[in-house]
Design a protein around this motif. Structure first.
Motif, short mmCIF file in Angstrom:
data_model
loop_
_atom_site.label_atom_id
_atom_site.label_comp_id
_atom_site.label_asym_id
_atom_site.label_seq_id
_atom_site.Cartn_x
_atom_site.Cartn_y
_atom_site.Cartn_z
N ILE A 182 1.00 -1.24 0.09
CA ILE A 182 -0.11 0.04 -0.07
C ILE A 182 0.99 1.22 0.02
CG2 ILE A 182 -0.19 0.34 2.63
CD1 ILE A 182 -3.21 0.75 1.94
N ALA A 183 0.49 2.32 -0.78
CA ALA A 183 1.24 3.52 -0.91
C ALA A 183 0.66 4.51 -1.22
CB ALA A 183 2.20 3.39 -1.86
N PHE A 184 0.79 5.85 -0.67
CA PHE A 184 -0.05 7.16 -0.67
C PHE A 184 0.72 8.17 -1.10
CE2 PHE A 184 0.12 7.00 3.65
CZ PHE A 184 -0.10 8.42 4.15
N ALA A 185 0.40 9.20 -1.90
CA ALA A 185 1.06 10.60 -2.03
C ALA A 185 0.13 11.41 -1.62
CB ALA A 185 1.39 10.54 -3.68
N PRO A 186 0.33 11.96 -0.52
CA PRO A 186 -0.66 12.77 0.07
C PRO A 186 -0.94 14.14 -0.60
CG PRO A 186 1.47 12.67 1.53
CD PRO A 186 1.28 11.72 0.52
N GLN A 187 0.20 14.72 -1.05
CA GLN A 187 0.16 16.06 -1.81
C GLN A 187 -0.74 15.83 -3.11
OE1 GLN A 187 2.62 13.96 -1.56
NE2 GLN A 187 4.61 14.79 -2.52
N TYR A 188 -0.80 14.69 -3.59
CA TYR A 188 -1.56 14.39 -4.75
C TYR A 188 -2.71 13.84 -4.67
CZ TYR A 188 2.82 16.12 -7.06
OH TYR A 188 3.96 16.97 -7.46
N ASP A 189 -3.24 13.46 -3.40
CA ASP A 189 -4.64 12.99 -3.23
C ASP A 189 -4.70 11.68 -4.12
OD1 ASP A 189 -6.85 13.13 -1.99
OD2 ASP A 189 -7.89 14.22 -3.37
N ALA A 190 -3.57 10.94 -3.90
CA ALA A 190 -3.69 9.48 -4.53
C ALA A 190 -3.07 8.27 -3.69
CB ALA A 190 -2.77 9.82 -5.88
N ALA A 191 -3.33 7.12 -4.02
CA ALA A 191 -3.25 6.13 -3.11
C ALA A 191 -3.38 4.76 -4.20
CB ALA A 191 -3.87 5.92 -1.91
N VAL A 192 -2.51 3.89 -3.82
CA VAL A 192 -2.84 2.55 -4.49
C VAL A 192 -2.54 1.32 -3.55
CG1 VAL A 192 -1.62 3.20 -6.56
CG2 VAL A 192 -0.26 2.29 -4.86
N LEU A 193 -3.19 0.07 -3.73
CA LEU A 193 -3.42 -0.92 -2.98
C LEU A 193 -3.31 -2.33 -3.93
CD1 LEU A 193 -3.79 -2.87 -0.34
CD2 LEU A 193 -6.23 -2.54 -1.08
N ILE A 194 -2.22 -3.09 -3.64
CA ILE A 194 -1.95 -4.41 -4.51
C ILE A 194 -1.86 -5.56 -3.62
CG2 ILE A 194 0.25 -4.03 -5.02
CD1 ILE A 194 -0.53 -4.93 -8.07
N THR A 195 -2.50 -6.79 -3.83
CA THR A 195 -2.27 -7.95 -3.02
C THR A 195 -2.62 -8.95 -4.03
OG1 THR A 195 -2.84 -9.13 -1.01
CG2 THR A 195 -4.90 -8.17 -2.38
N MET A 196 -1.50 -10.07 -3.72
CA MET A 196 -1.63 -11.35 -4.20
C MET A 196 -1.54 -12.49 -3.51
SD MET A 196 2.28 -11.65 -6.11
CE MET A 196 3.76 -12.16 -5.29
N ASN A 197 -2.16 -13.60 -3.93
CA ASN A 197 -2.46 -14.78 -2.86
C ASN A 197 -1.25 -15.97 -2.99
OD1 ASN A 197 -3.70 -15.49 -4.95
ND2 ASN A 197 -5.36 -16.57 -3.86
N GLN A 198 0.12 -15.73 -3.28
CA GLN A 198 1.06 -16.56 -3.22
C GLN A 198 2.49 -15.91 -2.84
OE1 GLN A 198 0.81 -19.76 -6.33
NE2 GLN A 198 2.96 -19.86 -6.40
N TYR A 199 3.37 -16.80 -1.99
CA TYR A 199 4.62 -16.57 -1.76
C TYR A 199 5.51 -16.38 -3.09
CZ TYR A 199 4.39 -16.14 3.10
OH TYR A 199 3.81 -15.92 4.49
N ASP A 200 5.95 -15.03 -3.70
CA ASP A 200 6.61 -15.36 -4.80
C ASP A 200 7.18 -14.16 -4.96
OD1 ASP A 200 7.45 -14.89 -7.61
OD2 ASP A 200 6.06 -16.07 -8.46
N PHE A 201 8.51 -13.99 -4.32
CA PHE A 201 9.12 -12.70 -4.16
C PHE A 201 9.49 -11.96 -5.45
CE2 PHE A 201 9.20 -14.95 -0.13
CZ PHE A 201 8.93 -14.17 0.82
N GLY A 202 9.91 -12.78 -6.24
CA GLY A 202 10.02 -12.01 -7.62
C GLY A 202 8.91 -11.42 -8.22
N ALA A 203 7.58 -11.92 -8.11
CA ALA A 203 6.44 -11.42 -8.67
C ALA A 203 6.09 -10.47 -7.67
CB ALA A 203 5.22 -12.63 -8.57
N ALA A 204 6.26 -10.52 -6.47
CA ALA A 204 6.10 -9.36 -5.49
C ALA A 204 6.88 -7.94 -5.86
CB ALA A 204 6.46 -9.80 -4.10
N ALA A 205 8.16 -8.37 -6.30
CA ALA A 205 8.81 -6.99 -6.66
C ALA A 205 8.17 -6.27 -7.84
CB ALA A 205 10.26 -7.52 -7.03
N GLY A 206 7.86 -7.23 -8.76
CA GLY A 206 7.19 -6.81 -10.13
C GLY A 206 5.38 -6.12 -9.53
N MET A 207 4.97 -6.49 -8.55
CA MET A 207 3.83 -6.23 -8.03
C MET A 207 4.00 -4.73 -7.40
SD MET A 207 1.41 -8.13 -5.08
CE MET A 207 2.52 -7.62 -3.58
N THR A 208 5.10 -4.38 -6.76
CA THR A 208 5.16 -3.18 -5.98
C THR A 208 5.62 -2.25 -6.99
OG1 THR A 208 7.56 -3.88 -5.29
CG2 THR A 208 5.87 -4.19 -3.77
#
Length: 381
Positions: free
Chosen positions: A342-368
């Motif tokens: 989860i991440a947000f840019a308070p001065q730009y009124d923007a936020a994102v959330l992403i989640t996946m349901n498997q341990y895969d640290f390579g894919a997690a890097a791509g996800m973030t």
């Protein structure tokens, strides 16, 4: 609840009208397209059974789900799908510290030892003062995990107890002087939630409900899912694709992990963070501040997993603005086969959330990175 509208067999979307507070107007349909394209690519590049991507820009809130809540079950995740948020629990604890400071219950510089019951408090008192702000910025000199006896597979966190914390503190020196380094510590955040419970005069889950989840109607954000929530739960998977069991985290893991939530709840919580004029403005001011710059620290360990940590807030990893990116606050989390960011840019009124349901640290890097790229675009970069 944010309404969910089915737009395709593989995805669901929720949206409300846009109010662009940065002068940059992005049509609602364009944001939906961004989410759909980014989510589809990220989902297809990984091997997780399912993925959820959500974003906020002004008053627009979009949530889209891909794949399945468990491998082979045919159920597409959506904004009401329940999942474990893992270490994103820590930024809830950081906000709880901000609430306690705003109420005058504690100060950031208070030592934790007097707020812990003996023998844990007595063990902590044997060391140089570890302040509450040190715990919230991973700078208390504590290990990542509490050393403990082995637990049964059915209850893997069973032996994380106050006595285990006390035993380590009684027999070991801190890894560095408090405030002189930053090393990721689940140990420290569980001490923080225990201290906040003492200061607030109630159990930590009750305080969290009173101060955050109930006022914001985060009905699916809890340490103890209801039967109805269990029916909507995303199942985590091991790296080999095997489904992992749903296991308890116990009464001690409340600052570092343990929370369940949904994309709808987390994005509603992000709307609170992005609201400059609403209730609890002082809490937001305290919660969004930077307290520990990286510059001058003697050591930094395991703080750059989702992007370089430039400074620490109250559990939030602060990323400085660059020519290509806004200043933003972010946090990742993983538990029992679920990986989230989860991440947000308070001065730009923007936020994102992403989640996946498997341990895969390579894919997690791509996800973030996909989430960060989306946040940059929503911020006009």
């Amino acid at each position: 609840m944010i309404p969910i509208t089915v737009i395709a067999a593989c995805a669901t979307v929720a949206a409300v009208p846009l109010r662009a507070d940065t002068g940059q107007t992005i049509p609602e349909a364009m944001i939906e397209e961004m989410i759909s394209l980014s989510g589809t690519i990220t989902y297809l590049e990984g091997d997780a059974p399912g993925l959820i991507l959500g974003a906020i820009k002004g008053d627009t809130v979009v949530v889209e789900g891909f794949g399945e809540t468990a491998r082979g079950n045919g159920i597409t995740p959506d904004g009401d799908t329940v999942f474990r948020i893992g270490s994103i629990t820590k930024v809830f604890a950081g906000e709880m510290l901000a609430h306690a400071v705003a109420r005058g219950e504690v100060a950031f510089t208070d030592p934790v030892a007097p707020l812990l019951a003996d023998p844990l408090g007595a063990a902590a008192a044997q060391h140089p003062d570890i302040r509450l702000i040190d715990l919230a910025t991973h700078s208390g000199g504590l290990p990542r995990e509490v050393p403990r006896a082995e637990s049964p597979d059915s209850d893997p966190f069973q032996t994380i107890t106050p006595d285990a914390f006390a035993d380590w503190l009684q027999g070991n020196a801190l890894q560095f002087a408090p405030g002189r380094g930053s090393a990721y510590s689940n140990f420290g955040f569980d001490l923080l939630s225990a201290a906040l419970s003492t200061a607030g005069g109630a159990s930590y889950p009750d305080l969290l409900a009173d101060r955050i989840t109930r006022p914001l109607a985060l009905d699916d954000t809890t340490f103890t899912p209801t039967a109805g929530m269990a029916e909507r739960q995303m199942i985590g998977h091991a790296p080999d694709g095997e489904a992992l069991p749903i296991v308890p985290t116990g009464a001690v893991i409340t600052g570092s992990g343990g929370l369940y939530s949904t994309a709808n709840d987390l994005l509603r919580w992000m709307r609170w963070h992005l609201d400059e004029t609403g209730p609890d403005a002082q809490v937001r001011l305290l919660d969004h501040a930077v307290y520990l710059p990286r510059d001058g620290l003697e050591t930094v360990v395991s703080m750059d997993e989702s992007g370089r940590m430039d400074a620490m807030g109250l559990g939030w990893v602060a990323m400085n603005a660059t020519a290509e990116s806004p200043f933003y606050l972010q946090k990742s989390g993983a538990l029992q086969g679920q990986m989230s960011y989860i991440a947000f840019a308070p001065q730009y009124d923007a936020a994102v959330l992403i989640t996946m349901n498997q341990y895969d640290f390579g894919a997690a890097a791509g996800m973030t990175e996909a989430a960060n790229a989306l946040l940059r675009t929503l911020s006009g970069y």
